[in-house]
Design a protein around this motif. Structure first.
Motif, short mmCIF file in Angstrom:
data_model
loop_
_atom_site.label_atom_id
_atom_site.label_comp_id
_atom_site.label_asym_id
_atom_site.label_seq_id
_atom_site.Cartn_x
_atom_site.Cartn_y
_atom_site.Cartn_z
N ASP A 257 0.86 -1.18 0.00
CA ASP A 257 0.00 0.00 0.00
C ASP A 257 0.90 1.24 0.00
OD1 ASP A 257 0.88 0.35 2.63
OD2 ASP A 257 -0.92 -0.52 3.51
N GLU A 258 0.31 2.40 0.27
CA GLU A 258 1.07 3.64 0.19
C GLU A 258 2.19 3.72 1.24
OE1 GLU A 258 -2.26 4.16 3.05
OE2 GLU A 258 -2.06 3.37 1.00
N ARG A 259 2.12 2.91 2.26
CA ARG A 259 3.15 2.93 3.31
C ARG A 259 4.40 2.15 2.92
NH1 ARG A 259 -0.39 0.48 8.05
NH2 ARG A 259 -0.87 -0.88 6.28
N GLY A 260 4.24 1.16 2.03
CA GLY A 260 5.33 0.26 1.66
C GLY A 260 4.77 -1.14 1.47
N TRP A 261 5.42 -2.13 2.04
CA TRP A 261 4.87 -3.49 1.95
C TRP A 261 5.12 -4.27 3.23
CZ3 TRP A 261 8.49 -7.15 2.78
CH2 TRP A 261 9.81 -6.92 2.37
N LEU A 262 4.35 -5.35 3.38
CA LEU A 262 4.46 -6.23 4.54
C LEU A 262 4.26 -7.66 4.05
CD1 LEU A 262 3.02 -5.77 8.07
CD2 LEU A 262 2.45 -7.86 6.82
N ALA A 263 5.04 -8.59 4.60
CA ALA A 263 4.92 -10.00 4.20
C ALA A 263 5.01 -10.89 5.44
CB ALA A 263 5.99 -10.38 3.20
N GLU A 264 4.06 -11.81 5.57
CA GLU A 264 4.15 -12.83 6.62
C GLU A 264 5.22 -13.83 6.24
OE1 GLU A 264 0.05 -14.10 6.41
OE2 GLU A 264 -0.35 -13.17 8.36
N PHE A 265 5.99 -14.26 7.25
CA PHE A 265 7.14 -15.14 6.99
C PHE A 265 6.91 -16.56 7.51
CE2 PHE A 265 11.64 -16.12 8.69
CZ PHE A 265 11.90 -16.98 7.64
N ILE A 266 6.60 -16.68 8.80
CA ILE A 266 6.42 -18.01 9.37
C ILE A 266 5.42 -17.92 10.52
CG2 ILE A 266 8.29 -17.86 11.08
CD1 ILE A 266 9.01 -20.77 10.21
N LYS A 267 4.59 -18.98 10.65
CA LYS A 267 3.56 -19.01 11.67
C LYS A 267 3.67 -20.30 12.49
CE LYS A 267 0.30 -16.69 8.53
NZ LYS A 267 -1.05 -16.77 7.91
N SER A 268 3.21 -20.21 13.73
CA SER A 268 3.21 -21.38 14.61
C SER A 268 2.01 -21.31 15.52
CB SER A 268 4.50 -21.40 15.45
OG SER A 268 4.38 -22.30 16.53
N GLU A 269 1.30 -22.43 15.66
CA GLU A 269 0.12 -22.46 16.53
C GLU A 269 0.49 -22.17 17.98
OE1 GLU A 269 -2.81 -22.56 15.55
OE2 GLU A 269 -2.83 -23.47 13.56
N LEU A 350 11.49 -6.26 11.35
CA LEU A 350 11.04 -7.62 11.59
C LEU A 350 10.12 -7.61 12.80
CD1 LEU A 350 11.39 -10.67 10.85
CD2 LEU A 350 13.22 -10.75 12.55
N PHE A 351 8.93 -8.21 12.64
CA PHE A 351 7.94 -8.23 13.72
C PHE A 351 7.67 -9.66 14.15
CE2 PHE A 351 6.93 -4.65 10.95
CZ PHE A 351 6.74 -3.59 11.82
N TRP A 352 7.40 -9.83 15.43
CA TRP A 352 6.86 -11.08 15.95
C TRP A 352 5.59 -10.77 16.71
CZ3 TRP A 352 6.03 -12.26 21.18
CH2 TRP A 352 5.54 -13.57 21.42
N ALA A 353 4.56 -11.58 16.49
CA ALA A 353 3.29 -11.46 17.23
C ALA A 353 2.99 -12.78 17.92
CB ALA A 353 2.15 -11.08 16.29
N SER A 354 2.43 -12.71 19.10
CA SER A 354 2.21 -13.92 19.90
C SER A 354 1.07 -14.78 19.37
CB SER A 354 1.92 -13.54 21.36
OG SER A 354 0.75 -12.73 21.44
N GLU A 355 0.27 -14.26 18.44
CA GLU A 355 -0.85 -15.02 17.88
C GLU A 355 -0.81 -14.91 16.36
OE1 GLU A 355 -4.37 -13.22 19.40
OE2 GLU A 355 -3.92 -13.71 21.51
N ILE A 356 -1.25 -15.97 15.71
CA ILE A 356 -1.44 -15.91 14.26
C ILE A 356 -2.62 -14.98 13.97
CG2 ILE A 356 -2.07 -17.24 12.21
CD1 ILE A 356 -0.66 -19.63 13.43
N PHE A 357 -2.45 -14.10 13.00
CA PHE A 357 -3.51 -13.14 12.69
C PHE A 357 -4.78 -13.86 12.25
CE2 PHE A 357 -5.78 -10.39 9.67
CZ PHE A 357 -6.05 -9.32 10.51
N ASN A 358 -5.87 -13.50 12.89
CA ASN A 358 -7.18 -14.07 12.58
C ASN A 358 -8.09 -12.93 12.12
OD1 ASN A 358 -9.72 -15.19 12.45
ND2 ASN A 358 -9.65 -16.13 14.48
N PRO A 359 -8.43 -12.83 10.81
CA PRO A 359 -9.23 -11.71 10.32
C PRO A 359 -10.61 -11.63 10.95
CG PRO A 359 -9.02 -13.42 8.64
CD PRO A 359 -8.08 -13.79 9.74
N GLU A 360 -11.10 -12.74 11.53
CA GLU A 360 -12.41 -12.74 12.17
C GLU A 360 -12.34 -12.33 13.65
OE1 GLU A 360 -14.15 -16.54 11.54
OE2 GLU A 360 -14.21 -16.33 9.34
N LYS A 361 -11.15 -12.33 14.19
CA LYS A 361 -10.96 -11.94 15.59
C LYS A 361 -9.58 -11.33 15.70
CE LYS A 361 -11.33 -13.67 20.31
NZ LYS A 361 -11.46 -14.87 21.18
N THR A 362 -9.47 -10.08 15.27
CA THR A 362 -8.16 -9.47 15.11
C THR A 362 -7.53 -9.03 16.42
OG1 THR A 362 -9.10 -7.24 14.84
CG2 THR A 362 -8.85 -8.60 12.84
#
Length: 369
Positions: A257-269, A350-362
């Motif tokens: 988007d106008e800010r730049g770009w973002l890409a998910e790299f790896i996910k873990s339950e 580089l970002f890490w988030a404690s949960e996998i992104f869920n579009p239904e419960k962000t």
């Protein structure tokens, strides 16, 4: 120490030889299918230890078992005795030794020859009865069901399971190599004994196939199955070794988007997810907060200001970070946060988030810092 390895380019031999060289052993006599009996005669004069791995596991001609398994063992012990060499021998046998197949018969005969050699030559002999082995450099459709499954699944080829509940017992190649190399130090007598590699794994064929298929799906879903167990780590390392040489890499999906770009790299339950972004000069990302989700920010290129404001409190906290001085910033729950590119160049984070992104419960709520 001068070490003879028969079958030096096979699955076991190649792994043992590689680790011996890693440990500084230089005088390794490699007996392979290209070697001659004259080579073996020379090696058996000089060697101080023998790893006897040569042989066939599968063949369309059952005579090959006699020639390449028991026949070679017979030649090996004869030459050692002729040369007056009392070098210890470590032999790779099989847990199948007591069945009625030609392969098992050849292993039984080899064991018998080595027992006799131990008594006649007063030499130490260790016979390891091994189950299925798995690991890098194993030949698919030959050495192991694991290598066959990994090879076929990595290439999108079908696998065939006749009994889904059948349990297979496995040794990982690194454990086998470690056990075998330690034998260089603990053989002290002339007794011929049977041994096993202590660390074994048991799994059904269907569960084995399911695990390997999960590894393959990782490139599509980015979800990494748990590698908490030693077996899963060993199996994943084995699977990756069967990926085709021109398919080691894969593309990530970029959201631009106008800010730049973002890409998910790896996910873990169990461990959340990693993603990476590029942010243009003067651009701010974030300005939101989470109830439970927490994050870590690591700027790896550029300069940024990371701002925080606790929900309900009108006071900002700021951290200035630069890529040349790696610094991880934790993002607690209940704090609105943003990251702004304040440098003259692009900002890579580089970002890490404690949960996998869920579009239904962000669990993501807009709030400007």
């Amino acid at each position: 120490m001068k070490i003879l390895i028969t079958g030096a380019t096979g699955f076991l031999g190649k792994n043992v030889a590689a680790q011996l060289r890693n440990m500084g052993y230089q005088d390794i006599y490699a007996y392979t299918r290209e070697s001659t009996m004259e080579d073996l005669e020379h090696y058996t004069k000089e060697c101080e230890f023998v790893f006897h791995f040569a042989g066939v596991n599968r063949t369309t001609n059952t005579e090959d078992f006699k020639i390449d398994n028991s026949g070679l063992t017979e030649s090996l012990v004869r030459l050692l005795q002729t040369n007056g060499n009392k070098a210890p021998i470590l032999f790779s046998s099989s847990i199948q030794v007591n069945n009625n197949s030609p392969y098992a018969e050849s292993k039984r005969f080899s064991e018998m020859l080595l027992h006799s050699h131990s008594e006649i030559n007063k030499s130490s002999v260790l016979i390891y009865r091994l189950p299925n082995l798995f690991g890098k450099w194993s030949k698919p459709n030959y050495n192991s069901v694991v290598s066959t499954f990994c090879y076929n699944i990595a290439r999108g080829k079908p696998i065939h399971i006749h009994d889904e509940e059948r349990i297979v017992t496995l040794n990982y190649i690194d454990d086998v190599v470690g056990e075998f190399i330690s034998a260089l130090n603990y053989i002290k007598d002339e007794k011929c004994d049977y041994y096993v590699v202590p660390k074994t794994y048991r799994i059904s064929l269907q569960k084995l196939a399911d695990k390997i298929k999960e590894f393959k799906r990782n490139r599509e879903t980015l979800i990494m199955p748990s590698l908490a167990s030693g077996f899963d780590r060993a199996l994943y390392a084995t699977y990756l070794s069967y990926i085709e040489n021109d398919k080691f890499s894969y593309q990530l999906k970029k959201q631009t988007d106008e800010r730049g770009w973002l890409a998910e790299f790896i996910k873990s339950e169990s461990m959340g997810q990693f993603f990476i972004s590029k942010t243009g000069k003067g651009i701010t990302r974030g300005n939101h907060w989470h109830h439970t989700k927490v994050e870590k920010f690591l700027v790896i290129k550029g300069e940024a200001i990371i701002k925080f404001r606790q929900v309900g409190i009108d006071q900002n906290i700021e951290y200035k970070v630069i890529g040349e001085k790696p610094e991880v910033v934790d993002v607690p729950a209940g704090y609105a946060h943003s990251i702004e590119n304040i440098g003259e160049d692009e900002l890579i984070t580089l970002f890490w988030a404690s949960e996998i992104f869920n579009p239904e419960k962000t669990d993501t709520y807009y709030m400007e810092v």
